[in-house]
Scaffold this active site. Structure first.
Site, short mmCIF file in Angstrom:
data_model
loop_
_atom_site.label_atom_id
_atom_site.label_comp_id
_atom_site.label_asym_id
_atom_site.label_seq_id
_atom_site.Cartn_x
_atom_site.Cartn_y
_atom_site.Cartn_z
N ASP A 421 50.10 46.65 -32.03
CA ASP A 421 49.46 47.94 -31.82
C ASP A 421 50.51 49.03 -32.02
OD1 ASP A 421 47.50 49.81 -31.04
OD2 ASP A 421 48.28 49.80 -29.00
N THR A 423 50.21 52.79 -30.60
CA THR A 423 50.36 53.71 -29.48
C THR A 423 50.70 52.94 -28.21
OG1 THR A 423 48.72 55.16 -30.50
CG2 THR A 423 49.26 55.54 -28.18
N GLY A 697 44.05 51.85 -33.84
CA GLY A 697 42.84 52.65 -33.89
C GLY A 697 43.11 54.10 -34.23
N ASP A 698 44.37 54.44 -34.45
CA ASP A 698 44.75 55.82 -34.74
C ASP A 698 44.52 56.14 -36.21
OD1 ASP A 698 45.68 58.33 -34.24
OD2 ASP A 698 47.46 57.66 -33.17
N ASN A 853 42.09 47.69 -25.79
CA ASN A 853 41.67 47.51 -27.18
C ASN A 853 42.48 46.44 -27.89
OD1 ASN A 853 43.87 49.31 -26.88
ND2 ASN A 853 43.63 49.99 -28.96
N ASP A 854 43.55 45.96 -27.27
CA ASP A 854 44.37 44.91 -27.87
C ASP A 854 44.08 43.53 -27.28
OD1 ASP A 854 45.80 46.93 -29.30
OD2 ASP A 854 46.92 47.34 -27.47
#
Length: 1300
Positions: A421, A423, A697-698, A853-854
């Site tokens: 990931d 962030t 997701g960014d 989200n991970d």
């Protein structure tokens, strides 16, 4: 049973005509029925039925934090124990031992090690399940407010049902997917942080429907709410939602902007109310969480197959010996016919059958069951080594490394792909204003003016309670304080005005909330330099410039989006001048300048320097706008804003027209702070042949900036975008289709772009593109035109094959690149990418992240690592290993991972070797015992051989072995490749180990047999018991010497382990072979004084020594041959390399300008700001007050209860309502009016044409000007200033009031 409670699913769930009642606010997926009685919310949710599966429970998946989990049952039944196959086989053999006809070993020989194994494994599973249950209980017991009847009551999360109305407070976590009904903010706005869903920490807003905002303002109205929601089936699409609310005969469309997803955190919103749409397993975050799977290492899978091989080898050997026993029995009976009476009830075939099972029981001890007991202990201790490693301890937050799984440590040394990931994992998600270029001059760190105090007093304009200055260049501070540079003044004024930041005044501190951390960093930089953003209204912005408060009229806000790559504001300053302030990417700003000169050239050079340092840049520009130009543009802007079609295009055209002929002010450089050591770690991982993929997701621009900052992307890489990837896949697909029809070999991906073979490549794609390529179903496929037309041919019957071909081609292309960045991906897509690499490449994968989200990605990868970051502990609780910093990954893999793989491989090799070397002598003994399945060794020797006699030296290898030190492991990361290639333990190594063990057993047995043929020893020893002891000791010593010769890292504990093995052999041998023990239990202790008689004879010891020497010669020969042939060991190679050129340090500065990349590395990390909210006034709270020096513009009004403070003024056409008051020094302009009972204070004045109404009064010192009038009942106060008079003309009928 209530089907809506506790996650239970009734048979009626989701079926037509049946209701799911869930208490107050209950929602049913069903055909509408009559509303429920008063006091109960008659809300309904209808969904297109598909699976009929519903969950009304909001519970927690183990390892997930609030808002991200679902109920999880105990996982003990999901585990396939590591010893499953061996356990089944040993149980079968134990069952066979109950038959005395075929039993050849004592009952305790297998039962003892099996009992130890079951106890150890059971205790471990019990501890794991207790921990998971505790985690479930903590999350399911979190409190929330649920509407019950006509009031809200505190309940636990587990009681949330579909249809409940929930009240959330500031900073609370959303417990289910909710339809936002209303909030305490203006226009029912709700600000949420979605870090647990997409990794972004910037605030996003959601807004309720206007009808629910207006009507649901009390708990009574909430209780009476009887709307019906019809929405889509529960799915995993995080960014889309479709539904309708039907209430009071009208339907209202619902989309994602009305939904609060589970896992969001409420920010800057005191209260909000929501209707539960999806709860528990049906929430979107849970649909993305994936299933719980037991993870097994590559060595686990290899061991499963090897155990089967060993068991088949056992059966084949037993069958061969049984057949041989049959032939031997027949030959024996033929030669000794006088013994026929003994065999009249049996036959050779019957004896062979019984001997087959006897040999099976006898040789079952070669099944490595006791190995798993040692395995458990080795994994546990190696996990403790990880927990105790101070090199992975984060002292700033007192967080040590944690091995949450104790069965995967060896696979840490075999990682090939890392999925990370962005962030919170690679970055701290903290934007820092590092440098700027103003009027061609560069300020900031690296300019030689850091860390110095400015001359004179400090910054007197700092607001009380504000943060200290973060600008480290004293020259810039002094220049801002002098205020004699107009360009610098405009530069700082732009930073304070051109943004969409919201501000909250908490008395002694200003709190900023921005749509992106970039904007907040710029506003903070302006504040630290004396230009403080104080407040904003719908049409004004108030800032404090070097201590002077100024209010700018906001005429228009031209918001940022990903196409424009810039934003602007049109403001009117207090002097009446209109200016346009613009900031954006250098590509769009530089081409809109009025002219190019030396200063612009210097700024471009500064941008290149900033880009080389991987800083995020923005260009700042402004221009003056004339009043006629603005009026004409404003009319067209209002007309375009009212369009129903092509509104966005017309507005963009007007924005483009206004943002021309700009004057460049300068550029800013922002650092998205990486975690400490991230670039160095990625560099080491690359040298270790580990590929790093970033799944975030960014947005794409942010991910690219971080990719360059952490050295994942380099300047010499060719970046393949979505178009290039599609072209390569299309050529690959067409080539293979054409060649497959001709029967030729398929074309490889490398042949599609031969010009790039000599260059490094990286892929950067979006989640939507990934979805279309891989047919995941997350996004509707649009195969019309580029790039999907090549997937439309072939018919529906070939679509599956086409999809599989393209999927494999994409994975081949991605794995051939040095880096892959996937942006805007959902949690489910992250897991899908990991699964694809595992499926097509059979590679060992590691996923690392810090948010909910991970979680799916972490659970899908072979190794999951959670970061203890700012986004909670969701990822940590579902991970196998927990770290505080990404940089600790290098030590986890290159040191502990490589060591653990080395230790486990050596442990396996020597465990199999000692098993075969010591126990296969049973097979050779059968050739000399008439194939009768008589055991060679004593039963206690067989029971204790793998547990006490040989376990400790092998255990010391599994715990302490090192080939090189930790420092050398990090200095030479290429050593990690050994684990990736499975060099230390594989089928070849197992075969060599088997042959080595067979050879050792042959030598030990036949040398002893040769010596005992002529009755060696002074005691004329030649009995079976002494022979058994001699063979056992020869094999044992050969195994121990072999381990000693191959041990590279010696400690005191290693020496004690070897010594303990010999001492335990002597101890147990004499204890189990005493005469007293034989007298007590002759059936159990069958070798009285055998060891004492044999080992006290020097001739027997010479036989043992001879066997030891012969067994050791092969190993010594191999070491000598390697030395002669020049095959250096690992340590020798390292020392040789160390004498050569040292490894170059990791260089973080790029010496080659990045060219096109700088043109896109602008510092915006959001898609759209709050401009729409600001200009609509939705974000302004009711009851706001005007402070000192505030003003109302033309046509503005103050409502009931509002007040104006000192020095405030009302403009033309303004009016004061009932009971409003003007304070000292306030004035009314021409045409203003005071209403009934309004009053003027001392020193106030009425201008020409003003009038006082009934009941109004003038205080001391007030005056009426010409044309003013007093109405009936008005009065002048006593002791008015002499000379106060009523000027003519006065209204007819109004009596003159004399001066007092």
């Amino acid at each position: 049973m209530n089907p809506g409670r506790g996650g239970q699913r009734g048979p009626a769930a989701g079926r037509t005509g049946r209701r799911r009642r869930a208490g107050p606010g209950g929602v049913a997926w069903a055909v509408p029925t009559a509303p429920r009685g008063a006091g109960r919310v008659a809300a309904r949710v209808a969904a297109v039925p598909s699976s009929g599966r519903r969950s009304g429970r909001s519970a927690a998946l183990p390892g997930l934090c609030p808002g991200t989990g679902a109920a999880r049952e105990s996982l003990s039944h999901l585990k396939c124990p590591r010893v499953g196959q061996e356990l089944c086989q040993c149980c079968k053999i134990l069952l066979l031992q109950t038959f005395p006809e075929i039993s050849t070993l004592p009952w305790y020989t297998l039962l003892f090690p099996l009992s130890c194994l079951l106890i150890i494994r059971g205790l471990r599973d019990l501890i794991d399940d207790i921990g998971r249950h505790r985690s479930d209980r903590n999350i399911n017991s979190r409190p929330c407010e649920i509407l019950a009847g006509r009031r809200f009551c505190w309940r636990e999360w587990r009681h949330i049902c579909v249809g409940d109305i929930v009240r959330l407070r500031k900073d609370s976590v959303v417990p289910a997917d909710l339809l936002l009904l209303c909030s305490s903010e203006p226009s029912s706005l709700c600000y949420v942080e979605t870090a647990d869903i997409d990794g972004e920490t910037n605030l996003k807003f959601r807004q309720a429907l206007l009808v629910t905002h207006q009507e649901l303002q009390s708990e009574e109205s909430m209780a009476a709410f009887d709307g019906r929601v019809r929405c889509e089936e529960p799915n995993s699409r995080m960014h889309t939602f479709t539904g309708t609310l039907r209430w009071r005969g009208r339907s209202h469309a619902l989309d994602g902007d009305r939904i609060l997803l589970r896992g969001c955190r409420l920010r800057n919103t005191a209260l909000c109310y929501g209707l539960v749409l999806y709860a528990g397993f049906d929430s979107k975050i849970m649909r993305n969480s994936g299933k719980i799977k037991r993870k097994k290492t590559k060595l686990d899978h290899l061991m499963d197959r090897l155990v089967i091989v060993i068991f088949l080898l056992l059966l084949v050997t037993s069958l061969g010996l049984a057949v041989a026993s049959g032939f031997w029995a027949r030959t024996f009976q033929e030669k000794h016919s006088y013994l026929a009476a003994l065999y009249q009830h049996t036959s050779p075939a019957h004896q062979a059958f019984l001997n087959f099972w006897g040999f099976t029981i006898l040789l079952s001890i070669i099944i490595p069951m006791s190995m798993y007991i040692t395995f458990e202990f080795i994994y546990l201790v190696n996990s403790c080594f990880i927990n105790w490693d101070l090199g992975m301890y984060y002292g700033a937050k007192d967080i040590p490394a944690e091995a949450r799984s104790t069965s995967l440590s060896d696979q840490l040394g075999q990682i090939q792909y890392i999925f990370s990931d962005k962030t919170g994992t690679l970055t701290q998600n903290i934007m820092s204003f590092k440098k700027c270029c103003i009027n061609g001059t560069i300020y900031g760190s690296g300019t030689g003016h850091e860390n110095k105090e400015p001359q004179g007093s400090g910054l007197s304009w700092e607001h009380a309670g504000e943060q200290e200055s973060g600008v480290c260049d004293v020259t810039l501070l002094e220049a801002a304080q002098r205020d004699n540079d107009p360009v610098l003044r405009e530069f700082l004024r732009l930073l304070a005005l051109c943004h969409t930041v919201m501000v909250e005044d908490r008395g002694d501190q200003l709190v900023y909330q921005a749509a992106s951390p970039d904007e907040e960093a710029l506003v903070m930089a302006a504040r630290n330099l004396g230009y403080v953003f104080l407040a904003r209204t719908q049409d004004s912005i108030t800032i404090r410039e070097l201590g002077r408060t100024r209010t700018y009229e906001l005429l228009a806000m031209l918001d940022f989006n990903s196409d424009r790559k810039r934003m602007s504001v049109l403001v009117r300053d207090p002097q009446g001048s209109i200016r346009l302030y613009t900031k954006g990417a250098d590509t769009v700003i530089l081409e809109r300048l009025r002219s190019r000169g030396p200063r612009e050239t210097l700024t471009e050079r500064a941008l290149d320097r900033f880009a080389e340092q991987t800083l995020r840049t923005l260009c700042l520009a402004s221009r003056a706008v004339s009043e006629p130009e603005f009026r004409a543009w404003s009319r067209r802007h209002r007309a375009a804003a009212a369009l129903l079609r092509d509104r966005a295009r017309e507005l963009d055209s007007l924005y483009e027209e206004m943002e021309q002929n700009l004057q460049l002010l300068g550029a800013t450089a922002i650092e998205d702070k990486l975690q400490d050591g991230v670039p160095e770690t990625i560099q080491l991982l690359k040298l270790s042949n580990i590929k790093v993929w970033v799944l975030t997701g960014d947005k794409q621009e942010t991910a690219m900036n971080i990719g360059y900052a952490c050295r994942l992307l380099t300047d010499d890489m060719e970046i393949l975008g979505e178009r290039e990837v599609s072209e390569i896949l299309q050529a690959y697909w067409e080539s293979n289709n054409n060649l497959s029809g001709q029967g030729d070999a398929p074309c490889s991906l490398s042949q599609q772009r031969p010009e790039t073979l000599c260059h490094k490549r990286a892929i950067i794609i979006s989640g939507d593109f990934l979805d279309k390529i891989l047919h995941t179903g997350e996004v509707l496929k649009e195969k019309k035109g580029w790039p999907w037309q090549w997937l439309c041919c072939g018919g529906a019957e070939a679509s599956q094959d086409q999809g599989a071909l393209v999927e494999k081609a994409f994975v081949d292309l991605a794995t051939s690149c040095q880096a892959v960045i996937c942006c805007r991906v959902t949690p489910k897509q992250k897991a899908l990418v990991v699964q694809l690499v595992k499926k097509h490449k059979k590679a060992v994968t590691l996923a690392i992240g810090d948010g909910a989200n991970d979680v799916n990605m972490i659970k899908t990868a072979d190794i999951g690592v959670g970061i203890s970051g700012l986004e909670g502990l969701q990822a940590v609780q579902c991970s196998d290993y927990a770290l505080a910093q990404f940089s600790f990954l290098q030590r986890l893999l290159l040191v502990h991972g490589r060591w653990n793989y080395l230790r486990i491989c050596k442990f396996l090799r020597y465990f199999f070797y000692k098993t075969f070397a010591g126990l296969l002598a049973q097979v050779w003994f059968a050739f000399h015992s008439g194939f009768t399945a008589q055991p060679l060794y004593e039963g206690w020797f067989l029971a204790l051989y793998n547990i006490f006699y040989t376990a400790y030296p092998v255990l010391s290898v599994g715990l302490l072995e090192q080939d090189v030190s930790a420092k050398k492991s990090l200095e030479f990361p290429e050593l990690y490749v050994v684990g990736q290639q499975d060099e230390l333990f594989n089928y070849r190594v197992f075969g060599v180990t088997l042959l080595h063990g067979v050879g050792t057993s042959l030598i030990s047995f036949y040398i002893t047999l040769w010596a005992f043929e002529d009755h060696v020893g002074t005691k004329v020893m030649g009995d079976y018991e002494s022979f058994s002891v001699t063979v056992a000791l020869s094999a044992l010593l050969s195994v121990l010497v072999e381990i000693v010769l191959d041990t590279q890292y010696w400690t005191v504990l290693s020496f004690l382990m070897v010594t303990a093995s010999l001492l335990l052999f002597c101890l147990f041998s004499f204890l189990t072979q005493t005469v007293d023990a034989y007298r007590i239990a002759p059936a159990i202790f069958r070798f009285p004084d055998a060891s004492w008689n044999a080992l006290t004879d020097p001739y027997v010891l010479l036989v043992v020594l001879l066997s030891l020497v012969v067994n050791t010669l092969p190993s010594l020969t191999v070491h000598a041959v390697r030395a002669i042939l020049g095959r250096a060991t690992t340590q020798q190679k390292i020392h040789l390399r160390a004498r050569q050129d040292p490894e170059p340090p990791v260089e973080l500065r790029s010496h080659v300008p990045r060219g096109s990349f700088r043109r896109s590395s602008y510092a915006f990390s959001h898609q759209e700001g709050y401009a729409g909210l600001i200009t609509r006034g939705d974000s302004l709270r009711a009851g706001d007050r005007l402070h000192d020096r505030d003003s109302l513009r033309a046509g503005d009004s103050l409502c009931v209860g509002d007040s104006l403070h000192a020095r405030d003024s009302l403009h033309v056409g303004d009016s004061l309502c009932v009971r409003d008051s003007l304070c000292a020094g306030d004035s009314l302009r021409a045409g203003d009016r005071l209403r009934d009972r309004d009053s003027l204070r001392a020193g106030d004045s009425l201008c020409v044409g003003d009038s006082l109404h009934v009941g109004d009064s003038l205080c001391v010192g007030d005056s009426l000007c010409a044309g003013d009038s007093l109405c009936v009942g008005d009065s002048l106060c006593a002791r008015a200033t002499p000379g106060t008079a009523l000027c003519a003309p006065r209204p007819q009928g109004t009596p003159a009031v004399p001066s007092v």
